[in-house]
Design a protein around this motif. Structure first.
Motif, PDB file in Angstrom:
ATOM      1  N   GLU A 163       0.608  -0.723  -0.618  1.00 20.04           N
ATOM      2  CA  GLU A 163      -0.305   0.235   0.014  1.00 20.04           C
ATOM      3  C   GLU A 163       0.762   1.182   0.088  1.00 20.04           C
ATOM      4  N   ASN A 164       2.054   1.010   0.515  1.00 23.67           N
ATOM      5  CA  ASN A 164       2.879   2.644   0.456  1.00 23.67           C
ATOM      6  C   ASN A 164       3.331   2.612  -0.547  1.00 23.67           C
ATOM      7  N   LEU A 165       3.310   1.690  -1.470  1.00 24.76           N
ATOM      8  CA  LEU A 165       4.131   2.215  -3.091  1.00 24.76           C
ATOM      9  C   LEU A 165       2.590   2.522  -3.744  1.00 24.76           C
ATOM     10  N   ASP A 166       1.308   1.935  -3.929  1.00 24.55           N
ATOM     11  CA  ASP A 166       0.247   2.020  -4.535  1.00 24.55           C
ATOM     12  C   ASP A 166      -0.295   2.911  -4.658  1.00 24.55           C
ATOM     13  N   PRO A 167      -0.365   4.117  -5.576  1.00 21.39           N
ATOM     14  CA  PRO A 167      -0.759   5.303  -5.954  1.00 21.39           C
ATOM     15  C   PRO A 167      -2.605   4.902  -6.380  1.00 21.39           C
ATOM     16  N   ARG A 168      -3.571   3.991  -6.220  1.00 19.43           N
ATOM     17  CA  ARG A 168      -4.537   3.732  -6.337  1.00 19.43           C
ATOM     18  C   ARG A 168      -4.571   4.135  -4.928  1.00 19.43           C
ATOM     19  N   SER A 169      -6.364   4.339  -5.038  1.00 18.70           N
ATOM     20  CA  SER A 169      -6.782   4.842  -3.509  1.00 18.70           C
ATOM     21  C   SER A 169      -7.396   3.352  -3.432  1.00 18.70           C
ATOM     22  N   PRO A 170      -7.415   2.883  -2.021  1.00 20.21           N
ATOM     23  CA  PRO A 170      -7.098   1.458  -1.080  1.00 20.21           C
ATOM     24  C   PRO A 170      -8.746   1.048  -1.826  1.00 20.21           C
ATOM     25  N   ASP A 171      -9.788   2.146  -3.040  1.00 16.08           N
ATOM     26  CA  ASP A 171     -11.318   1.893  -2.895  1.00 16.08           C
ATOM     27  C   ASP A 171     -11.658   1.094  -4.118  1.00 16.08           C
ATOM     28  N   SER A 172     -10.351   1.155  -4.679  1.00 14.99           N
ATOM     29  CA  SER A 172     -10.492   1.470  -5.660  1.00 14.99           C
ATOM     30  C   SER A 172     -10.924  -0.403  -6.203  1.00 14.99           C
ATOM     31  N   GLY A 173     -11.307  -0.225  -7.586  1.00 17.05           N
ATOM     32  CA  GLY A 173     -11.934  -1.801  -8.046  1.00 17.05           C
ATOM     33  C   GLY A 173     -10.617  -2.650  -8.500  1.00 17.05           C
ATOM     34  N   GLU A 174      -9.399  -1.507  -9.317  1.00 15.84           N
ATOM     35  CA  GLU A 174      -8.676  -1.643  -9.795  1.00 15.84           C
ATOM     36  C   GLU A 174      -7.689  -2.538  -9.835  1.00 15.84           C
ATOM     37  N   ARG A 175      -7.412  -2.325  -7.820  1.00 19.30           N
ATOM     38  CA  ARG A 175      -6.593  -3.686  -6.995  1.00 19.30           C
ATOM     39  C   ARG A 175      -6.995  -4.753  -6.652  1.00 19.30           C
ATOM     40  N   ALA A 176      -7.943  -4.803  -7.704  1.00 20.13           N
ATOM     41  CA  ALA A 176      -8.642  -6.605  -7.295  1.00 20.13           C
ATOM     42  C   ALA A 176      -8.565  -7.220  -8.904  1.00 20.13           C
ATOM     43  N   MET A 177      -8.297  -6.253  -9.628  1.00 22.28           N
ATOM     44  CA  MET A 177      -7.857  -6.722 -11.110  1.00 22.28           C
ATOM     45  C   MET A 177      -6.439  -6.702 -11.293  1.00 22.28           C
ATOM     46  N   ARG A 178      -5.744  -5.529 -11.382  1.00 21.26           N
ATOM     47  CA  ARG A 178      -4.463  -5.726 -11.029  1.00 21.26           C
ATOM     48  C   ARG A 178      -4.011  -4.994 -10.257  1.00 21.26           C
ATOM     49  N   PRO A 179      -3.461  -6.425  -9.445  1.00 19.21           N
ATOM     50  CA  PRO A 179      -2.748  -5.947  -8.098  1.00 19.21           C
ATOM     51  C   PRO A 179      -1.561  -5.743  -7.769  1.00 19.21           C
ATOM     52  N   GLY A 180      -0.896  -5.526  -9.349  1.00 19.44           N
ATOM     53  CA  GLY A 180       0.871  -4.844  -9.559  1.00 19.44           C
ATOM     54  C   GLY A 180       1.615  -5.982  -8.150  1.00 19.44           C
ATOM     55  N   SER A 181       3.053  -4.974  -8.637  1.00 17.14           N
ATOM     56  CA  SER A 181       3.782  -6.074  -8.067  1.00 17.14           C
ATOM     57  C   SER A 181       5.084  -4.989  -8.146  1.00 17.14           C
ATOM     58  N   ALA A 182       6.373  -5.464  -6.952  1.00 23.63           N
ATOM     59  CA  ALA A 182       7.283  -4.600  -6.269  1.00 23.63           C
ATOM     60  C   ALA A 182       8.225  -5.921  -6.617  1.00 23.63           C
ATOM     61  N   PHE A 183       9.342  -5.437  -7.081  1.00 26.45           N
ATOM     62  CA  PHE A 183      10.624  -6.278  -6.701  1.00 26.45           C
ATOM     63  C   PHE A 183      11.343  -5.319  -6.549  1.00 26.45           C
ATOM     64  N   THR A 184      11.985  -5.320  -5.314  1.00 20.46           N
ATOM     65  CA  THR A 184      13.541  -4.824  -4.460  1.00 20.46           C
ATOM     66  C   THR A 184      14.698  -5.484  -4.804  1.00 20.46           C
ATOM     67  N   MET A 185      15.667  -4.575  -4.980  1.00 20.92           N
ATOM     68  CA  MET A 185      17.362  -4.843  -5.018  1.00 20.92           C
ATOM     69  C   MET A 185      17.699  -4.506  -3.723  1.00 20.92           C
ATOM     70  N   ARG A 186      18.295  -5.507  -3.447  1.00 20.42           N
ATOM     71  CA  ARG A 186      18.939  -4.916  -2.393  1.00 20.42           C
ATOM     72  C   ARG A 186      20.402  -5.275  -2.559  1.00 20.42           C
ATOM     73  N   PHE A 187      21.390  -3.789  -1.801  1.00 21.97           N
ATOM     74  CA  PHE A 187      22.582  -4.125  -1.668  1.00 21.97           C
ATOM     75  C   PHE A 187      23.670  -3.591  -0.586  1.00 21.97           C
ATOM     76  N   LYS A 188      24.285  -3.952  -0.184  1.00 24.99           N
ATOM     77  CA  LYS A 188      25.501  -3.926   0.630  1.00 24.99           C
ATOM     78  C   LYS A 188      26.472  -2.556   0.117  1.00 24.99           C
ATOM     79  N   ARG A 189      26.674  -1.774   1.525  1.00 24.07           N
ATOM     80  CA  ARG A 189      27.567  -0.671   1.880  1.00 24.07           C
ATOM     81  C   ARG A 189      28.847  -1.470   1.973  1.00 24.07           C
ATOM     82  N   PRO A 190      29.795  -0.676   0.949  1.00 24.94           N
ATOM     83  CA  PRO A 190      31.027  -1.430   1.686  1.00 24.94           C
ATOM     84  C   PRO A 190      31.756  -1.534   2.798  1.00 24.94           C
ATOM     85  N   SER A 191      32.234  -2.390   3.715  1.00 26.25           N
ATOM     86  CA  SER A 191      32.551  -1.719   4.953  1.00 26.25           C
ATOM     87  C   SER A 191      33.389  -0.272   5.103  1.00 26.25           C
ATOM     88  N   ARG A 192      33.645   0.042   5.620  1.00 28.10           N
ATOM     89  CA  ARG A 192      34.959   1.298   5.952  1.00 28.10           C
ATOM     90  C   ARG A 192      35.811   0.432   6.632  1.00 28.10           C
TER      91      ARG A 192
END
Length: 356
Positions: free
Chosen positions: A327-356
């Protein structure tokens, strides 16, 4: 031989491999004849020949297996490269059409723009016969010179990495091929490119890139390729009117707040058809195409996400998928019927910082 036995050597090509021993029945006396010697010699030679043929068979089988492995690797390299080349070629065609729209009639540069489109289409035609090359199993290790150049006066502080790095012109590279990368440089360029492509497909594009994100240690080419591939997939398999987005955030691990544990996340999300619960684990398998890809009707090979995962792993990064879209990424209204038809998705790439 003792006890009246007969021993005939098993020899082939001058090599003594053993012997054939013939013994009379217990308690029986037997006088070996010339015919017995000839038959024993034939048996010994047959055994020697069979052993030699078996050795040749094993050698040929090993050579055949090695040849097939080499062919599979070459097919994999070709198929993966073909998949990665198609996205920039398609982008060239799109940018060429956009340029034609912006140039007024009679402008001499219109001919140049048309030629760019024609040459890009020609490259696409030349790639077409390679579609049957085979499946991609092996990704080449890439460590080329980055095509984005960091300004000379914007070099990172020496204290960021605990070893003496090597200057590459973009940033600083470790000996194993990793580089210190400022994500904002890579992501802003990708966002500008993707905004045009999404607009051409009737979609909205949102970019939230933290300019203050710390540098990460990764292979710059792999980061650029993975981000581009994920955004291209989102545009390709989402319907018109959907929203595509990219977000970069950095945070500290909850358990320990030491600076070396800081993580940098890059999220590529969309309000498209999403993935079912069963598909979330299978999307990384080579050749797998989800229901969203089938529903969209867009052609594809199922190579993209498998290649993305491999490239990120080579950079020591991780990738995960969630669907429906948080929900924190979805710009659509929580009551929007689009969410049921198009639930959407999110890919998260996680990178580590180099050690100091």
């Amino acid at each position: 031989m003792p006890d009246g036995g007969l021993c005939v050597p098993v020899e082939y090509n001058g090599v003594l491999a053993g012997g054939v021993v013939l013994c009379p029945l217990e308690g029986a006396e037997h006088q070996w004849t010339e015919a017995d010697f000839e038959r024993a010699d034939i048996v010994a030679k047959s055994i020697a020949l069979g052993a030699a043929l078996e050795g040749k068979w094993h050698q040929n089988a090993w050579m055949l297996h090695s040849g097939r492995s080499l062919i599979d690797s070459m097919r994999g390299l070709l198929a993966t490269t073909l998949h990665q080349v198609r996205s920039p070629v398609s982008a060239l065609v799109t940018f060429g059409h956009l340029l034609l729209r912006k140039l007024p009639p009679g402008d001499p540069n219109r001919t140049l723009a048309k030629n760019v489109i024609l040459e890009a289409l020609r490259v696409n035609e030349l790639l077409q016969p390679l579609d049957e090359a085979g499946d991609a199993h092996v990704l080449p290790e890439a460590n080329g010179v980055p095509w984005y150049q960091k300004e000379e006066d914007e070099q990172p502080e020496e204290s960021v990495v605990g070893v003496v790095p090597k200057h590459t012109g973009y940033g600083w590279a470790e000996e194993d091929g990793m580089q210190l990368i400022w994500l904002s440089d890579v992501l802003v360029a990708q966002a500008e490119r993707s905004e045009f492509l999404a607009g051409e497909c009737g979609m909205h594009f949102v970019a939230e890139i933290d300019d203050d994100s710390p540098p990460i240690l990764a292979v710059e080419k792999h980061v650029r390729e993975t981000v581009s591939s994920l955004i291209d997939n989102a545009i390709k398999y989402s319907p018109r009117g959907a929203t595509i987005g990219i977000q970069s955030v950095w945070r500290e691990e909850e358990e320990e707040e030491e600076e070396e544990n800081e993580m940098v996340d890059v999220v590529v999300w969309d309000t498209g058809y999403g993935f079912s619960e069963d598909e979330i684990e299978e999307v990384w398998d080579f050749g797998f195409r989800g229901s969203a890809a089938v529903r969209s009707g867009a052609p594809g090979s199922g190579i993209g996400l498998s290649a993305v995962q491999r490239m990120l792993q080579s950079s020591g990064a991780e990738i995960s998928l969630v669907s429906p879209l948080p929900e924190n990424l979805d710009p659509r209204s929580p009551d929007s019927g689009e969410r049921a038809m198009r639930p959407g998705s999110a890919f998260t790439m996680r990178f580590k910082r180099p050690s100091r």
